[in-house]
Design a protein around this motif. Structure first.
Motif, PDB file in Angstrom:
ATOM      1  N   ASP A 253       2.893   1.496  -3.362  1.00 20.63           N
ATOM      2  CA  ASP A 253       1.981   1.814  -4.465  1.00 20.63           C
ATOM      3  C   ASP A 253       1.576   3.284  -4.428  1.00 20.63           C
ATOM      4  N   TYR A 254       1.306   3.797  -3.231  1.00 18.01           N
ATOM      5  CA  TYR A 254       0.950   5.213  -3.080  1.00 18.01           C
ATOM      6  C   TYR A 254       2.098   6.109  -3.549  1.00 18.01           C
ATOM      7  N   ASN A 255       3.324   5.803  -3.109  1.00 20.41           N
ATOM      8  CA  ASN A 255       4.484   6.628  -3.477  1.00 20.41           C
ATOM      9  C   ASN A 255       4.755   6.591  -4.977  1.00 20.41           C
TER      10      ASN A 255
ATOM     11  N   GLN B 125       0.811  -1.211   0.000  1.00 18.21           N
ATOM     12  CA  GLN B 125       0.000   0.000   0.000  1.00 18.21           C
ATOM     13  C   GLN B 125       0.854   1.274   0.000  1.00 18.21           C
ATOM     14  N   LEU B 126       1.878   1.348   0.823  1.00 17.04           N
ATOM     15  CA  LEU B 126       2.718   2.540   0.899  1.00 17.04           C
ATOM     16  C   LEU B 126       3.550   2.713  -0.372  1.00 17.04           C
TER      17      LEU B 126
ATOM     18  N   LYS C 226       1.955   8.646  -6.688  1.00 21.79           N
ATOM     19  CA  LYS C 226       2.168  10.076  -6.434  1.00 21.79           C
ATOM     20  C   LYS C 226       3.302  10.616  -7.294  1.00 21.79           C
TER      21      LYS C 226
END
Length: 157
Positions: free
Chosen positions: A27-29, A24-25, A32
């Motif tokens: 993928d978010y980075n 999750q982290l 972004k």
């Protein structure tokens, strides 16, 4: 998945499998960063060197022809011996076969590391790093045992 035969795979010095695991982290980075780049935000990418500086560095590094020191030669022989030993320690059925090609790969990788450091000599530390990279990239192929059905001995009587 890339289905390449063993003879083709043996032509590569290093071979790494990249897994796209859900995180999750991470993928978010990644999302972004990609969105920031597409919105042309100046702070999205902060590069330490200009394109021209990198091109000049690469042109210079290509001119180097590093030589193997006697100590590095001893480390190369020792590392190759370790690779060969690992290949015959009971894992040979499922291990990527170590041949002279891996020794040649280690030499090429050591030379590349010397160029990366703009060094005229291949240092033992470059050989050890090449060995580490090669060992990490060795492919272990699991194959199922071949079984024969009983009663099928080839006689047609």
């Amino acid at each position: 998945n890339v289905q390449l035969s063993a003879p083709i795979l043996s032509r590569f010095d290093l071979f790494f499998v990249v897994l796209d695991e859900c995180d999750q982290l991470a993928d978010y980075n990644v999302a972004k960063h990609i969105l920031d780049v597409h919105r042309c935000e100046e702070l999205a990418v902060q590069v330490p060197f200009t394109k021209e500086q990198m091109q000049r560095y690469i042109r210079f590094a290509r001119t180097l022809n590093p030589k193997i020191t006697p100590e590095s030669q001893r480390v190369l022989v020792d590392c190759y011996r370790k690779l060969r030993q690992g290949d015959t320690m009971g894992r040979s059925r499922a291990a990527y076969r170590i041949t002279v090609r891996q020794l040649e790969s280690m030499i090429r990788l050591s030379e590349a590391l010397a160029r990366l450091h703009c060094d005229d000599h291949i240092q033992p530390s470059y050989v050890r790093e090449a060995f580490r990279l090669l060992r990490k990239s060795i492919i272990h192929v699991e194959t199922e045992d071949v079984t024969f059905e009983e009663g099928d001995d080839g006689d047609d009587d």
